[in-house]
Write an enzyme that holds these catalytic residues in place. Sequence first.
Site, PDB file in Angstrom:
ATOM      1  N   LYS A  96       0.573  -1.576   0.054  1.00 23.71           N
ATOM      2  CA  LYS A  96       0.489  -0.005  -0.095  1.00 23.71           C
ATOM      3  C   LYS A  96       0.703   1.527  -0.476  1.00 23.71           C
ATOM      4  O   LYS A  96       2.094   1.339   0.872  1.00 23.71           O
ATOM      5  CB  LYS A  96      -0.955   0.106   1.084  1.00 23.71           C
ATOM      6  CG  LYS A  96      -2.078   1.136   1.635  1.00 23.71           C
ATOM      7  CD  LYS A  96      -2.797   0.891   2.812  1.00 23.71           C
ATOM      8  CE  LYS A  96      -3.951   2.390   2.492  1.00 23.71           C
ATOM      9  NZ  LYS A  96      -4.558   1.591   3.810  1.00 23.71           N
ATOM     10  N   SER A 115      -9.495   1.709   3.230  1.00 31.66           N
ATOM     11  CA  SER A 115      -9.210   2.031   2.036  1.00 31.66           C
ATOM     12  C   SER A 115      -8.265   1.249   0.909  1.00 31.66           C
ATOM     13  O   SER A 115      -6.962   1.589   0.249  1.00 31.66           O
ATOM     14  CB  SER A 115      -8.396   3.715   3.436  1.00 31.66           C
ATOM     15  OG  SER A 115      -7.366   2.882   3.868  1.00 31.66           O
ATOM     16  N   SER A 175      -9.721  -0.631   6.979  1.00 31.64           N
ATOM     17  CA  SER A 175      -8.905  -0.634   6.066  1.00 31.64           C
ATOM     18  C   SER A 175      -8.660  -1.539   5.243  1.00 31.64           C
ATOM     19  O   SER A 175      -8.372  -2.511   4.596  1.00 31.64           O
ATOM     20  CB  SER A 175      -8.187   0.659   5.903  1.00 31.64           C
ATOM     21  OG  SER A 175      -9.474   1.477   5.831  1.00 31.64           O
TER      22      SER A 175
HETATM   23  N1  GLN Z   1     -13.352   4.122   6.618  1.00 29.63           N
HETATM   24  C1  GLN Z   1     -12.387   4.068   7.776  1.00 29.63           C
HETATM   25  C2  GLN Z   1     -12.464   5.610   7.253  1.00 29.63           C
HETATM   26  O1  GLN Z   1     -12.482   5.890   6.851  1.00 29.63           O
HETATM   27  C3  GLN Z   1     -11.223   3.178   8.093  1.00 29.63           C
HETATM   28  C4  GLN Z   1     -10.326   3.694   7.344  1.00 29.63           C
HETATM   29  C5  GLN Z   1      -8.828   2.629   7.852  1.00 29.63           C
HETATM   30  O2  GLN Z   1      -9.154   2.085   8.575  1.00 29.63           O
HETATM   31  N2  GLN Z   1      -8.015   3.555   7.522  1.00 29.63           N
HETATM   32  O3  GLN Z   1     -11.820   6.837   8.329  1.00 29.63           O
END
Ligand code: GLN
Length: 500
Positions: A79, A154, A178
């Site tokens: 990532k 994400s 995420s």
């Molecule tokens: N979807 C969640 C957010 O937007 C979690 C994101 C993540 O785990 N990086 O914060």
Amino acid sequence: MSIINKTATEQLALLQSREITSVALTQAYLDRINQVDPAVGAFLRVESDTALTQAAEVDRKREAGESLGKLAGLPIAIKDILCTQNTPTTCGSKMLENFVPPYNATVVEKLFSADAVILGRTNMDEFAMGSSTENSAYHPTQNPWDTSRIPGGSSGGAAACIAADMAPLSIGTDTGGSIRQPAALCGCVGLKPTYGRVSRYGLIAFASSLDQIGPLARTVEDTALLMEVLAGHDSLDSTSVDTPVPPYSETVHQPLQNLRLGVVEQHFGKGIDPEIEGAVKQAIATYQSLGATIKNLEMPHADYGIATYYIIAPCEASSNLARYDGAHYGYRADQAEVAAELAEDGSDEGPLVRMYRKTRSEGFGSEVQRRIMLGTYALSEGYYDAFYLKALKVRRLIRQDYDNAFEQVDLIIGPVTANPAFVKGEKTSDPMTMYLEDLYTVTANLAGVAGISLPCGLTKNGLPIGLQLQAAAFQEEKLLRAAQMFQHATDFHLRRPELL
Ligand code: GLN
């Protein structure tokens, strides 16, 4: 059967017995990426040349009989949030478009010492804020099971590249879901380790008390293999904990006796898709047939997870992202444009302040700006007690719920998401419905415990469904062994999307 259809563990055995070379394996993945990534968009950058050089070096070492690391010759995708020396790391943001870190994240160092081959960097929501990978400043990622749909986020690129066989292993990060949510929506396995289990040194920070790095793969066994390399104490990260790392890849095949699973009533409340509910209940029945006992759990504060997370995460983000001001590194607004703007609007704001402001409004996308505003607001005088402090108190209660739960059961079992992958664009105009994507995942981050997502079915429309298991802090071994029991008894992990 092509080599890329095999699991990482199988590929490793073939590398070790010299039936294949790392160069051939790496080339097979690069070919696959060339073939399918135009339709999926999982990668931000493919590093073909360096990957083939690394692969050739591993082959040379093996030929020469030199000692090799645990992932020797296996390709992996990363990532784009982990700093890698002399290699661009964008975090999915225009702000870091030209950022080239001067050092390696600890997990990147670990991959190098394990002799893994880095294929490239995967797409993500900007600064890891989002649940659909639509917030990337570069391009969206498509779900390999249905390219009109999102892959989750994400770490959408990290999950999509596994689902589309563009990498056998990948690394994501999980602040509120995420890793687990995209793994569920793309039909692969994703593990969010306990807070402190994996070093975060060199991870570009979103919300430091919640962020964790973890593995994604097609099978539980492969996840265990990568987890074994990633985990461990690091003196460069004071939040990493010094407890021994079990040999996950060896113990993963040992079934657990007298497994006690907890089911949380709120997980099956209104809003859950009936097909997801059905698949998860079927998975619970599978565990029962394997000898597990089921207990209903009270987690009275679970309903406050989203509200708590969406105070704490933006507060921490607003502080972490203050460093992107155009003065230190990253994107900087054009000086001439700054001067022209000031001359035009006649403002007495100094050029430096205007440069900060213009840099941040041009360098950050709208979701990141929204989070910064939410966080700064909740931390400001007069609101701090009402929002941030209150959220910290509720976080403590959520943690207490988990402590009580793990006195009664070994693991908590339930869904990862309430719905399967949604159509692109469906939730972009409504942040609240997007935030609800994280309903079942954020509490693990708030409590700092471990969670895994693994495939447990497909909807009528052929979209993957994920099963979530959660364990007490530092119980990853138990989590992986329990997940492997399920995988051994089912074949959901073998299903592949029909893509090209
Ligand atoms: N979807 C969640 C957010 O937007 C979690 C994101 C993540 O785990 N990086 O914060």
